[in-house]
Structure formats: structure tokens, C-alpha cells
Scaffold this motif. Structure first.
Motif, PDB file in Angstrom:
ATOM      1  N   LEU A 143      65.922  44.244  42.790  1.00  0.00           N
ATOM      2  CA  LEU A 143      65.277  44.013  44.084  1.00  0.00           C
ATOM      3  C   LEU A 143      65.298  42.515  44.355  1.00  0.00           C
ATOM      4  O   LEU A 143      64.520  41.752  43.782  1.00  0.00           O
ATOM      5  N   ARG A 144      66.217  42.091  45.233  1.00  0.00           N
ATOM      6  CA  ARG A 144      66.329  40.678  45.579  1.00  0.00           C
ATOM      7  C   ARG A 144      66.192  40.452  47.091  1.00  0.00           C
ATOM      8  O   ARG A 144      66.249  39.323  47.553  1.00  0.00           O
ATOM      9  N   GLY A 145      65.995  41.541  47.818  1.00  0.00           N
ATOM     10  CA  GLY A 145      65.819  41.431  49.260  1.00  0.00           C
ATOM     11  C   GLY A 145      64.370  41.655  49.660  1.00  0.00           C
ATOM     12  O   GLY A 145      63.449  41.129  49.033  1.00  0.00           O
ATOM     13  N   ILE A 146      64.179  42.463  50.704  1.00  0.00           N
ATOM     14  CA  ILE A 146      62.844  42.712  51.260  1.00  0.00           C
ATOM     15  C   ILE A 146      62.498  44.192  51.078  1.00  0.00           C
ATOM     16  O   ILE A 146      63.296  45.069  51.403  1.00  0.00           O
ATOM     17  N   ALA A 147      61.312  44.450  50.558  1.00  0.00           N
ATOM     18  CA  ALA A 147      60.821  45.822  50.406  1.00  0.00           C
ATOM     19  C   ALA A 147      59.449  45.922  51.059  1.00  0.00           C
ATOM     20  O   ALA A 147      58.543  45.159  50.724  1.00  0.00           O
ATOM     21  N   HIS A 148      59.308  46.865  51.993  1.00  0.00           N
ATOM     22  CA  HIS A 148      58.031  47.074  52.695  1.00  0.00           C
ATOM     23  C   HIS A 148      57.612  48.526  52.500  1.00  0.00           C
ATOM     24  O   HIS A 148      58.164  49.438  53.117  1.00  0.00           O
ATOM     25  N   ALA A 149      56.633  48.738  51.627  1.00  0.00           N
ATOM     26  CA  ALA A 149      56.089  50.074  51.373  1.00  0.00           C
ATOM     27  C   ALA A 149      54.813  50.283  52.185  1.00  0.00           C
ATOM     28  O   ALA A 149      54.139  49.322  52.562  1.00  0.00           O
ATOM     29  N   ALA A 161      60.640  48.181  40.582  1.00  0.00           N
ATOM     30  CA  ALA A 161      62.061  47.853  40.447  1.00  0.00           C
ATOM     31  C   ALA A 161      62.428  47.650  38.986  1.00  0.00           C
ATOM     32  O   ALA A 161      61.596  47.212  38.181  1.00  0.00           O
ATOM     33  N   SER A 162      63.692  47.968  38.665  1.00  0.00           N
ATOM     34  CA  SER A 162      64.184  47.700  37.312  1.00  0.00           C
ATOM     35  C   SER A 162      64.238  46.198  37.052  1.00  0.00           C
ATOM     36  O   SER A 162      64.011  45.742  35.933  1.00  0.00           O
ATOM     37  N   TYR A 163      64.545  45.450  38.125  1.00  0.00           N
ATOM     38  CA  TYR A 163      64.562  43.981  38.025  1.00  0.00           C
ATOM     39  C   TYR A 163      63.957  43.432  39.311  1.00  0.00           C
ATOM     40  O   TYR A 163      64.465  43.681  40.405  1.00  0.00           O
ATOM     41  N   MET A 164      62.860  42.712  39.171  1.00  0.00           N
ATOM     42  CA  MET A 164      62.077  42.266  40.321  1.00  0.00           C
ATOM     43  C   MET A 164      62.313  40.781  40.587  1.00  0.00           C
ATOM     44  O   MET A 164      61.938  39.922  39.797  1.00  0.00           O
ATOM     45  N   HIS A 165      62.998  40.494  41.700  1.00  0.00           N
ATOM     46  CA  HIS A 165      63.227  39.107  42.131  1.00  0.00           C
ATOM     47  C   HIS A 165      63.374  39.097  43.656  1.00  0.00           C
ATOM     48  O   HIS A 165      64.421  38.714  44.204  1.00  0.00           O
ATOM     49  N   PRO A 166      62.331  39.540  44.378  1.00  0.00           N
ATOM     50  CA  PRO A 166      62.451  39.784  45.815  1.00  0.00           C
ATOM     51  C   PRO A 166      62.343  38.519  46.669  1.00  0.00           C
ATOM     52  O   PRO A 166      61.726  37.534  46.276  1.00  0.00           O
ATOM     53  N   ASN A 167      62.949  38.601  47.873  1.00  0.00           N
ATOM     54  CA  ASN A 167      62.669  37.602  48.904  1.00  0.00           C
ATOM     55  C   ASN A 167      61.250  37.792  49.442  1.00  0.00           C
ATOM     56  O   ASN A 167      60.530  36.821  49.682  1.00  0.00           O
ATOM     57  N   ARG A 177      55.495  36.579  49.502  1.00  0.00           N
ATOM     58  CA  ARG A 177      56.810  35.947  49.640  1.00  0.00           C
ATOM     59  C   ARG A 177      57.226  35.265  48.348  1.00  0.00           C
ATOM     60  O   ARG A 177      56.391  34.854  47.551  1.00  0.00           O
ATOM     61  N   ALA A 178      58.534  35.109  48.187  1.00  0.00           N
ATOM     62  CA  ALA A 178      59.052  34.378  47.042  1.00  0.00           C
ATOM     63  C   ALA A 178      58.712  32.898  47.196  1.00  0.00           C
ATOM     64  O   ALA A 178      58.656  32.375  48.311  1.00  0.00           O
ATOM     65  N   ASP A 180      59.138  28.775  47.212  1.00  0.00           N
ATOM     66  CA  ASP A 180      60.226  27.945  47.723  1.00  0.00           C
ATOM     67  C   ASP A 180      61.158  27.469  46.612  1.00  0.00           C
ATOM     68  O   ASP A 180      62.339  27.222  46.835  1.00  0.00           O
ATOM     69  N   TYR A 181      60.619  27.314  45.414  1.00  0.00           N
ATOM     70  CA  TYR A 181      61.445  26.877  44.284  1.00  0.00           C
ATOM     71  C   TYR A 181      62.031  28.094  43.565  1.00  0.00           C
ATOM     72  O   TYR A 181      61.522  29.201  43.671  1.00  0.00           O
ATOM     73  N   ASP A 182      63.112  27.863  42.841  1.00  0.00           N
ATOM     74  CA  ASP A 182      63.806  28.951  42.171  1.00  0.00           C
ATOM     75  C   ASP A 182      63.042  29.398  40.922  1.00  0.00           C
ATOM     76  O   ASP A 182      62.596  28.567  40.126  1.00  0.00           O
ATOM     77  N   VAL A 183      62.854  30.693  40.777  1.00  0.00           N
ATOM     78  CA  VAL A 183      62.187  31.240  39.598  1.00  0.00           C
ATOM     79  C   VAL A 183      63.029  32.397  39.069  1.00  0.00           C
ATOM     80  O   VAL A 183      63.826  32.994  39.793  1.00  0.00           O
ATOM     81  N   GLU A 184      62.832  32.695  37.816  1.00  0.00           N
ATOM     82  CA  GLU A 184      63.516  33.824  37.203  1.00  0.00           C
ATOM     83  C   GLU A 184      62.847  35.137  37.629  1.00  0.00           C
ATOM     84  O   GLU A 184      61.643  35.195  37.837  1.00  0.00           O
ATOM     85  N   GLY A 185      63.644  36.173  37.730  1.00  0.00           N
ATOM     86  CA  GLY A 185      63.084  37.487  37.998  1.00  0.00           C
ATOM     87  C   GLY A 185      62.527  38.102  36.728  1.00  0.00           C
ATOM     88  O   GLY A 185      62.600  37.529  35.639  1.00  0.00           O
ATOM     89  N   SER A 186      61.933  39.285  36.885  1.00  0.00           N
ATOM     90  CA  SER A 186      61.314  39.952  35.738  1.00  0.00           C
ATOM     91  C   SER A 186      61.759  41.413  35.704  1.00  0.00           C
ATOM     92  O   SER A 186      61.856  42.071  36.746  1.00  0.00           O
ATOM     93  N   PRO A 187      62.024  41.944  34.507  1.00  0.00           N
ATOM     94  CA  PRO A 187      62.437  43.349  34.402  1.00  0.00           C
ATOM     95  C   PRO A 187      61.248  44.303  34.437  1.00  0.00           C
ATOM     96  O   PRO A 187      60.154  43.957  33.993  1.00  0.00           O
TER      97      PRO A 187
END
Length: 223
Positions: A143-149, A161-167, A177-178, A180-187
């Protein structure tokens, strides 16, 4: 003394008085007995009741007859009319809102995937891709985009998500929101609204049973 055939039964519950209507006899007999019981009721003062028609479907005209009868012959107020049956339209709406809609694809930038009910994405949601669901969102991928539940307001929904790194993650009206700085995603994480903070938080999937024990119970979704 009028003979009653117990077509109408009044019971006190924790939620107040419930009036059960027999569903095997004719509706006219139900009305006759209800009228007799209301006329013989010596209690005074406004009291709210719930009418339960059990497995009898009541038309709008029949519901109005009940309202009129109770209003004419008692001080009771009808709080609600319940039954064990629903219309075909209600059944279809329940089906739509409680089933999992599965797609096996990658949601690419600029694409919007929208469903009623739960969304299961077998694939990735790329940056710029969007998934909208009235229920929960499950992503067997990144998940690297947008999810709205819970787009219609259900704050009990989750995004997993199996891998969570959303916008961006949205649940009902809450937004996360994500940075502004780059961070690692999480499984293997899921997002949910913490009722204490009223904010979206992330937690490992192994804790989902504790935080959302009724996730799979469709009758706990406020339908």
C-alpha cells in the motif's frame, strides 16, 4: 369479558416494553386483540413501546394502522417497529455492504477503485492510486497510494496491508498523511481509529483480534 387468543403479547425488557404480534393469524385479528388490550389497560402516563411483528412483513398502510390504533386508544408512544424480515431491496443493500469485493490487479497512479462493502486488493496500490470502500480495505501487497475505508462514515473500519507505506489513509472523516520526509514502510500492519485519541493509528496485524474482535461480524457494522 373479552376472550383473548394471545395474538398480542406485551413483555417488559431492559430496553422497555415490547409488544409482540402473532405472525400466524390474520392482521385483522391482531388489530382486534390489540384494541381490546389497549381499552382494558388502566395505566396512565406516556410510555414508549416497541412493536415486534416477528416474521410478518408489515406494509406502510399496516404500520400506519398500528400507529393510529395506539394513538387513539392509549397514551403509549411507538418508539420503533421491528421484525425478523427485510425487503428484497434491504437484503440487496445488506449484501452489497457486507461482502468482500476482490480484484487481482495493481492500482496504478491515477486509477480509482471504488466498492461498496469490503475491498480486497491482491496486488499493490501504487503512489497516486486510490481505493475507496464503504467497508474495510485489505491489501495483499504494498500500500503506497491512497486508501479510504468507511467512506460513508463507519469509524470501525480498518485498512490492512502486507506492506504499509501509504501516501494517505482515510477512515470515515479521519485522515492520516505520510510525513514530508522519507520513511521506511512496515510489514503486516493495519490502520484503525483509536477511540481514545480519535486519531488514525497503526498496529501490527497480530493485534487485530484484540482491537477489532467483531471485524467479521456483519451485524456489528451499523447496517
Amino acid at each position: 369479558m373479552a376472550e383473548w387468543n394471545h395474538y398480542v403479547t406485551m413483555k417488559g425488557t431492559n430496553n422497555g416494553i415490547v409488544v409482540y404480534l402473532d405472525d400466524q393469524c390474520s392482521f385483522e385479528r391482531v388489530l382486534d386483540e390489540l384494541k381490546n388490550k389497549l381499552q382494558s389497560n388502566n395505566s396512565s402516563g406516556a410510555t414508549e413501546i416497541t412493536i415486534h411483528s416477528q416474521y410478518r412483513f408489515l406494509s406502510e398502510d399496516q404500520r400506519q394502522l398500528l400507529f393510529n390504533l395506539i394513538d387513539d386508544y392509549s397514551d403509549l408512544t411507538v418508539k420503533d417497529i421491528e421484525s425478523y424480515v427485510i425487503t428484497r431491496e434491504d437484503a440487496y443493500e445488506l449484501y452489497e455492504n457486507t461482502t468482500v469485493k476482490t480484484v487481482m490487479k495493481t492500482i496504478r497512479s491515477g486509477q480509482v477503485h471504488e466498492v461498496k462493502g469490503d475491498a480486497l486488493i491482491i496486488g499493490d496500490i501504487n503512489p497516486g492510486g486510490t481505493v475507496l470502500a464503504t467497508g474495510n480495505i485489505f491489501v495483499l501487497g504494498k500500500l503506497r497510494g491512497i486508501a479510504h475505508a468507511g467512506v460513508e462514515g463507519d469509524e470501525n473500519c480498518i485498512v490492512a496491508a502486507s506492506y504499509m507505506h501509504p501516501n494517505q489513509i482515510r477512515i470515515a472523516s479521519k485522515i492520516s498523511r505520510a510525513p514530508d520526509y522519507d520513511v521506511e514502510g512496515s510489514p503486516r500492519e493495519f490502520a484503525f481509529i483509536n477511540s481514545s485519541t480519535e486519531q488514525i493509528e497503526l498496529e501490527q496485524l497480530q493485534h487485530i483480534q484484540k482491537l477489532r474482535p467483531k471485524l467479521l461480524d456483519v451485524f456489528e457494522r451499523g447496517l
